[in-house]
Scaffold this motif. Structure first.
Motif, PDB file in Angstrom:
ATOM      1  N   ALA A  49       0.827  -1.208   0.000  1.00 34.98           N
ATOM      2  CA  ALA A  49       0.000   0.000   0.000  1.00 34.98           C
ATOM      3  C   ALA A  49       0.859   1.254   0.000  1.00 34.98           C
ATOM      4  O   ALA A  49       0.404   2.326  -0.402  1.00 34.98           O
ATOM      5  CB  ALA A  49      -0.914  -0.012   1.229  1.00 34.98           C
ATOM      6  N   VAL A  50       2.132   1.098   0.421  1.00 34.10           N
ATOM      7  CA  VAL A  50       3.028   2.252   0.514  1.00 34.10           C
ATOM      8  C   VAL A  50       3.223   2.906  -0.854  1.00 34.10           C
ATOM      9  O   VAL A  50       3.352   4.135  -0.951  1.00 34.10           O
ATOM     10  CB  VAL A  50       4.388   1.821   1.122  1.00 34.10           C
ATOM     11  N   ILE A  51       3.211   2.127  -1.934  1.00 30.53           N
ATOM     12  CA  ILE A  51       3.385   2.710  -3.270  1.00 30.53           C
ATOM     13  C   ILE A  51       2.200   3.595  -3.620  1.00 30.53           C
ATOM     14  O   ILE A  51       2.354   4.722  -4.092  1.00 30.53           O
ATOM     15  CB  ILE A  51       3.583   1.608  -4.329  1.00 30.53           C
ATOM     16  N   ASN A  52       0.993   3.091  -3.374  1.00 27.94           N
ATOM     17  CA  ASN A  52      -0.200   3.897  -3.646  1.00 27.94           C
ATOM     18  C   ASN A  52      -0.232   5.158  -2.801  1.00 27.94           C
ATOM     19  O   ASN A  52      -0.613   6.230  -3.267  1.00 27.94           O
ATOM     20  CB  ASN A  52      -1.460   3.069  -3.381  1.00 27.94           C
ATOM     21  N   ALA A  53       0.198   5.026  -1.553  1.00 27.18           N
ATOM     22  CA  ALA A  53       0.178   6.179  -0.643  1.00 27.18           C
ATOM     23  C   ALA A  53       1.142   7.262  -1.115  1.00 27.18           C
ATOM     24  O   ALA A  53       0.815   8.454  -1.094  1.00 27.18           O
ATOM     25  CB  ALA A  53       0.524   5.733   0.769  1.00 27.18           C
ATOM     26  N   VAL A  54       2.336   6.851  -1.547  1.00 21.77           N
ATOM     27  CA  VAL A  54       3.342   7.817  -1.978  1.00 21.77           C
ATOM     28  C   VAL A  54       2.928   8.505  -3.272  1.00 21.77           C
ATOM     29  O   VAL A  54       3.159   9.706  -3.467  1.00 21.77           O
ATOM     30  CB  VAL A  54       4.719   7.124  -2.145  1.00 21.77           C
ATOM     31  N   ALA A  55       2.297   7.755  -4.174  1.00 21.14           N
ATOM     32  CA  ALA A  55       1.928   8.310  -5.482  1.00 21.14           C
ATOM     33  C   ALA A  55       0.623   9.089  -5.460  1.00 21.14           C
ATOM     34  O   ALA A  55       0.322   9.815  -6.418  1.00 21.14           O
ATOM     35  CB  ALA A  55       1.821   7.180  -6.501  1.00 21.14           C
ATOM     36  N   GLN A  56      -0.128   8.970  -4.385  1.00 17.95           N
ATOM     37  CA  GLN A  56      -1.452   9.618  -4.316  1.00 17.95           C
ATOM     38  C   GLN A  56      -1.334  11.127  -4.459  1.00 17.95           C
ATOM     39  O   GLN A  56      -0.489  11.771  -3.839  1.00 17.95           O
ATOM     40  CB  GLN A  56      -2.122   9.273  -2.983  1.00 17.95           C
TER      41      GLN A  56
END
Length: 318
Positions: free
Chosen positions: A272-279
């Motif tokens: 989920a960290v990837i989605n959070a960073v790219a949000q």
């Protein structure tokens, strides 16, 4: 005088017959086990091309499972012991196999990282840091990787794949010299197809060579260097360990400044960290599969694997 069989003796005979059938079945299963066993699926792609029409190839790790922190099962140990030839990257990646492979005679093992010509092509962490154009490895991902260690994702190099095929050919030729003509033909076909595919993929990737991106973990150095791509960095060295706060802040800053056009996740790891960073940024999300999950073992599977990976890059970066 006619002797009659008692019900008990008849049952005993049936039991013995059933037991004998089980033993025969087990024997047939054993003899039917793969003559070539590879640790990872991409190595299976290369082996299948060389062993095409000669002997079967099987893969030790289940489809979609990463070699990082994998634990060898008893069934896997039996596979290693019974295989005529075991092909693995080496102890730098598949530590779970080291003890088992050490017990095999050298003529039954291909250690890709130990091939002399491959040793000269190994990328160190320092090599990769100089190749990246953005965030360097601050080693805050919680792992013990040092700069002098090598990137062991060797199957992502077309050049190393060719050397691996040559090594597998040599071992199989030693084990079954009567198959020389077929082995030679298979190697020539693999090399020819790889050369043609390499040229085609280079042309496909040329338009995106200058576009920055982040990958989930540092698996792709050989592929990126070979095709002149422009990675900005990666989230983590060990995909089993989440990246630290400082690393995520650095990546987030570059995404906000639009220095990257894409962030790649992986089928095995969708943190989920990837989605959070790219949000909230304009960066696109893509997926790279470094293990070729779902690709069947055939004589063309390695070039299919490279083609599929190239399409994944292009679809997100173009």
């Amino acid at each position: 005088m006619k002797i009659k069989s008692s019900p008990r003796s008849a049952k005993s005979l049936l039991a013995h017959a059933a037991f004998a059938a089980v033993l025969l079945s087990a024997s047939l299963v054993t003899t039917a086990q793969a003559a070539v066993l590879t640790s990872l699926r991409p190595l299976g792609f290369i082996s299948a091309a060389i062993a095409e029409g000669i002997t079967p190839t099987e893969v030790l790790l289940p489809d979609g499972v990463s070699p990082h922190d994998y634990a060898l099962r008893p069934s896997g140990l039996q596979q290693i012991r019974s295989a005529d030839l075991v092909v693995w990257i080496g102890p730098g990646l598949e530590t779970f196999m080291s003890k088992s492979v050490a017990q095999l005679p050298p003529n039954r093992v291909v250690d890709v990282s130990a091939i002399p010509e491959v040793k000269a092509l190994l990328l160190t962490r320092q090599d990769e840091k100089s190749h990246e154009h953005g965030i360097r490895d601050t080693n805050e991902s919680g792992d013990n990787h040092k700069d002098e260690q090598y990137n062991m994702h060797l199957w992502l190099s077309p050049e190393i794949a060719k050397l691996t095929a040559i090594a597998i050919h040599a071992k199989l030729l030693e084990l079954m010299p009567q198959k020389k003509d077929q082995l030679d033909a298979n190697l020539r076909q693999f090399e020819d197809e790889l050369t043609k595919t390499d040229v085609k993929l280079g042309k496909m990737l040329q338009p995106v060579q200058g576009k920055g991106y982040f990958v989930f973990h540092d698996a792709y150095g050989y592929f990126e260097k070979h095709y002149g791509l422009s990675p900005l960095g990666y989230f983590t060295v060990n995909p089993e360990i989440q990246p630290g706060a400082q690393r995520l802040h650095q990546i987030r800053t570059q995404l906000v400044e639009q220095k990257a056009v894409c962030v790649f996740a992986e089928p095995q790891f969708r943190p989920a960290v990837i989605n959070a960073v790219a949000q909230g940024t304009k960066v696109r999300m893509g997926t790279l599969d470094p293990l070729g999950s779902g690709i069947a073992l055939t004589k063309d599977s390695y070039v299919d694997f490279l083609s599929h990976l190239t399409s994944q890059y292009v679809s997100c970066l173009k």
